[in-house]
Motif scaffolding. Structure first.
Motif, PDB file in Angstrom:
ATOM      1  N   ILE A 527       8.131   2.287  -0.753  1.00 37.79           N
ATOM      2  CA  ILE A 527       8.335   3.730  -0.569  1.00 37.79           C
ATOM      3  C   ILE A 527       9.686   4.203  -1.078  1.00 37.79           C
ATOM      4  N   ALA A 528      10.534   3.306  -1.566  1.00 39.41           N
ATOM      5  CA  ALA A 528      11.863   3.717  -2.041  1.00 39.41           C
ATOM      6  C   ALA A 528      11.718   4.765  -3.147  1.00 39.41           C
ATOM      7  N   GLY A 529      12.422   5.897  -2.984  1.00 39.09           N
ATOM      8  CA  GLY A 529      12.402   6.959  -3.970  1.00 39.09           C
ATOM      9  C   GLY A 529      11.191   7.858  -3.895  1.00 39.09           C
ATOM     10  N   LEU A 532       8.243  12.249   1.007  1.00 41.57           N
ATOM     11  CA  LEU A 532       7.793  11.938   2.363  1.00 41.57           C
ATOM     12  C   LEU A 532       6.281  11.809   2.425  1.00 41.57           C
ATOM     13  N   ALA A 533       5.572  12.733   1.772  1.00 43.63           N
ATOM     14  CA  ALA A 533       4.105  12.707   1.824  1.00 43.63           C
ATOM     15  C   ALA A 533       3.561  11.447   1.167  1.00 43.63           C
ATOM     16  N   ASP A 534       4.103  11.107  -0.023  1.00 40.26           N
ATOM     17  CA  ASP A 534       3.618   9.907  -0.705  1.00 40.26           C
ATOM     18  C   ASP A 534       3.948   8.647   0.088  1.00 40.26           C
ATOM     19  N   LEU A 539       2.130   4.035   3.325  1.00 45.78           N
ATOM     20  CA  LEU A 539       2.292   3.187   4.506  1.00 45.78           C
ATOM     21  C   LEU A 539       1.036   3.168   5.365  1.00 45.78           C
ATOM     22  N   ARG A 540       0.333   4.287   5.431  1.00 44.85           N
ATOM     23  CA  ARG A 540      -0.878   4.314   6.258  1.00 44.85           C
ATOM     24  C   ARG A 540      -1.963   3.384   5.716  1.00 44.85           C
ATOM     25  N   HIS A 558      14.822  15.464   0.696  1.00 48.48           N
ATOM     26  CA  HIS A 558      14.155  14.769   1.799  1.00 48.48           C
ATOM     27  C   HIS A 558      13.358  13.570   1.331  1.00 48.48           C
ATOM     28  N   ALA A 559      13.377  13.265   0.040  1.00 48.66           N
ATOM     29  CA  ALA A 559      12.664  12.079  -0.428  1.00 48.66           C
ATOM     30  C   ALA A 559      13.358  10.824   0.097  1.00 48.66           C
ATOM     31  N   LEU A 560      12.635   9.704   0.021  1.00 45.41           N
ATOM     32  CA  LEU A 560      13.181   8.443   0.521  1.00 45.41           C
ATOM     33  C   LEU A 560      14.343   7.986  -0.363  1.00 45.41           C
ATOM     34  N   PRO A 561      15.346   7.343   0.225  1.00 48.41           N
ATOM     35  CA  PRO A 561      16.435   6.803  -0.584  1.00 48.41           C
ATOM     36  C   PRO A 561      15.898   5.806  -1.617  1.00 48.41           C
TER      37      PRO A 561
END
Length: 729
Positions: A527-529, A532-534, A539-540, A558-561
């Motif tokens: 999920i890096a980069g 949030l929705a993706d 992860l689900r 707000h995207a993942l680091p």
């Protein structure tokens, strides 16, 4: 340093970014191979070089013919051979290669010719095409056949577009000299600026001028990474409930055969006697004495008929001559004329010669060789009634049975209980039987009690081990037990002729998926980069994840680091099973409740046990409100009401509790509220064995303005037997 994927069809330069590999057009490196999955693998740069990670592909990803474990990165070294399906690559590293444009120079008025697609690869979004007719060099894409005419331009790619490459048949012009970039002062190689940053900057300026700044700002917040992120994961929880058959044996138990120890107990009391008077009375009428008289003719023929012969004692006897006799001797039945004991003449009381009165010529000799008997005078008498014997035995049996039961009970050891109620058998003897003409009878009694007990506590670890084995085989090694297993009290079902007791033992527990550090690291890489929705969508889809929520902090968006080190994982602690069996009762012959539960009514008190029919005893332990937790929260203006209940099965069979079907909550107007299932409570849903207890919490979402409710329990769905409690919060 430059990393390259080399194949027989060409080469691909890796430009310091993440490269996705698969068979779908959205992959950055598209591979046309029937054995390549839509999203097969991913290449990711690190400080040590590139890593390759298999993305749960169907056929697997192989490095030097070793299959990679899904989601576990593998660091590549120069010369490594990579195989996806039937497509093979060689990973190469070139030291000190200067960065140069990726397009050869061509006349400005000459349209770009397309790169002919290979049978294995095409270009997806931002993908690098590998052509069988072109070779990638440090200076750009150079055709091996020269320039193509303008009519051969690639469909869908406008002239001059970055994706268009010259494939003219004319000899290509020499490539431009390489662009030299000096390494920065810290010794790291210079990286070409990412194209998306330039595009974002241009889009920002254009939209800002055009009055679309709010939209652009919103869009930028979704794609720009934050400096930190916390991922809260609620793991999958699995509740197992099983019933196991075990055996209690009187010999040596075999644990492998699910056997536990059993013992046969037997006690016989000392004999006790009691003498009572006979109560039966009767009347005996006078009876004639009877005997035999032998007739021996002297002269003439003795005719058929009754001969009255006097004895020496003066008792007259009637002899019944049934046939005439003229010679020899013949014995005939005879009886005394007078009734009573006086007719019991002794032997040879008749012993002389006689002649007939009616015929003096007939003479005979008469003799009784045995005494006459049976003659009785009329009298009253006493005899033994059966009730005399029973009346004397009953109090002895009662007392001795109680003594024998106590003695058997004293032989029961700790953790043992009876397979069934001990059987007590009385042994009654009397010195006279019923109807005997006596004035008294003496009765003697002993009692023998026998019962079989088994070790109930020893059966519970066996059930625990079986449930653990089932959990391991059904759920796998990633699941771990949360809380304690709930093992019911073993219930005896049958006992065979050999004394083997068949036991039924219930067992249940809750297992929760456990995430290793390696899995968390793989999730972070996944999920890096990402937005949030993706990230949540990805992860689900992962094994073991039930719910997920992500919060970010710092940065412009707000995207993942982009760094996995800035992504932290928090695993929500899942509650274990709350069902608690009643304490194993000591082996007793009778039970009497010391505090019987209150019968069900419409005004039941919270905290007090209420009996519902012949099956349940229900206790509403407490009622409270809750704002929820980080994962589950009520809607704005609502709150959660949590009702903690305990139900006990008082029947002789296992019964099922359903929180959804058997409980409900409604407000003062009659509006019913649906049960809410959360991660911080455990509803009372399970099969409850006899004499076992189940505790759980029911959650309802209600308006915060409502304060008065009716909580109800209905043991039979659709029935009229409903037990209610008034609830105020």
């Amino acid at each position: 340093m430059e990393a390259i994927l080399q194949s027989p069809l060409g080469q691909t330069i890796l430009e310091h970014g993440v490269v996705t590999i698969g068979s779908t057009p959205d992959s950055q490196l598209v591979v046309h191979d029937a054995r390549v999955s839509p999203h097969h693998a991913i290449l990711r740069p690190t400080e040590q070089g590139y890593t390759i990670t298999d993305w749960h592909s169907a056929e697997g990803t192989f490095v030097n013919e070793q299959r990679l474990e899904p989601l576990v990165p593998r660091l590549l070294t120069a010369g490594d051979h990579i195989r996806l399906g039937e497509t093979a690559f060689t990973y190469e590293v070139r030291e000190g290669t200067a960065l140069v444009p990726t397009q050869v120079s061509r006349p400005e008025d000459e349209p770009a010719a397309p790169v002919e697609p290979s049978e294995h690869m095409t270009s997806g979004a931002d993908a690098q095409a590998i052509s069988a007719q072109s070779a990638q060099t440090g200076y750009g894409s150079v055709s091996q056949k020269g320039y193509a005419p303008a009519s051969q331009q690639q469909p869908g790619v406008p002239p001059g577009a970055p994706g268009a490459m010259a494939t003219s048949r004319a000899a290509p012009p020499p490539p431009p000299p390489p662009l030299q970039k000096k390494p920065p002062s810290n010794g790291r190689l210079w990286k070409k600026p990412r194209r998306w940053k330039l595009i974002a900057l241009i889009a920002f300026i254009v939209l800002l001028v055009g009055g679309s700044a709010p939209f652009l700002i919103f869009w930028l917040t979704t794609v720009l990474p934050a400096t930190g992120a916390t991922v809260t994961v609620t793991p999958v929880r699995q509740h197992l409930s099983k019933n196991y058959t075990m055996y209690a044996v009187t010999g040596a138990p075999d644990v492998a055969q699910n056997q536990t120890q059993a013992r046969v107990l037997s006690v016989t009391t000392k004999a006790q006697s009691k003498t009572v008077k006979a109560t039966g009375t009767g009347h005996q009428d006078a009876a004639q004495a009877e005997g035999k008289v032998t007739i021996s003719p002297i002269s003439g023929t003795v005719p058929v008929g009754n001969l009255q012969i006097p004895g020496n004692s003066g008792v007259n006897v009637i002899v019944d001559v049934t046939k005439s006799i003229s010679s020899g001797s013949q014995a005939f039945d005879a009886y005394a004329v007078k009734t009573g004991s006086g007719g019991n003449i002794p032997a040879y009381d008749i012993d002389s010669s006689y002649q007939l009165v009616v015929n003096a010529n007939v003479k005979f000799y008469a003799q009784n060789t045995q005494a006459f008997t049976g003659g009785q005078d009329a009298h009253d008498y006493t005899f033994v009634e059966q009730s005399d014997i029973d009346g004397a035995a009953t109090p002895l049996v009662d007392q001795l049975t109680s003594d024998a039961q106590t003695a058997v009970q004293q032989q029961v050891q700790a953790n043992e209980q009876f397979a069934s109620t001990p059987e007590c058998t009385p042994n009654i003897k009397a010195n006279h039987k019923a109807n005997d003409r006596v004035t008294a009878v003496t009765v003697t009694v002993t009692v023998t009690c026998k019962g079989e007990v088994y070790n109930a506590q020893a059966a519970q670890p066996l059930a625990s081990g079986l449930l653990k084995g089932d959990a391991a085989s059904q759920l796998g090694a990633h699941y771990a037990l949360i809380g304690d297993m709930v093992i019911g009290t073993p219930q005896a079902v049958t006992t065979d002729e050999h004394g083997t007791v068949t036991l039924n033992v219930s067992a249940e527990g809750t297992w929760v998926y456990q995430f290793s550090d390696a899995q968390k690291h793989s999730f972070a890489q996944l999920i890096a980069g990402k937005s949030l929705a993706d990230a949540q969508t990805l992860l689900r889809k992962q094994e073991g994840i039930n719910k997920v929520s992500i919060s970010t902090t710092g940065g412009w968006g707000h995207a993942l680091p982009t760094s996995v080190n800035d992504i932290k994982f928090t695993i929500v602690a899942a509650p274990g099973s709350q069902a608690t069996p009643a304490a194993t009762p000591a082996a007793t012959l009778t039970t009497t409740p010391t505090a019987p539960p209150t019968p069900a009514s419409g005004k039941n008190t919270i905290g007090k046990a209420v009996q519902v029919g012949n099956t349940w005893v229900v206790t509403v332990n407490n009622v409270k409100t809750s704002p929820g937790d980080d994962v589950t929260k009520p809607k704005s203006g609502n709150i959660f009401i949590i009702v903690d209940v305990t139900v006990k099965n008082i029947s002789s069979s296992s019964e099922t509790v359903s929180s959804l079907l058997m409980f409900n909550l409604q407000n003062a107007t009659g509006q019913q509220y649906a049960e809410v299932f959360t991660g911080f409570t455990n509803p009372p849903d399970a099969t409850v064995t006899p004499n076992s207890v189940l505790q759980g919490q029911l959650v309802y979402e209600v308006p915060s303005t409502d304060h008065t409710f009716t909580f109800a329990f209905q043991s039979d769905s659709g029935g009229s037997d409903i037990t209610k409690w008034n609830v105020t919060v």
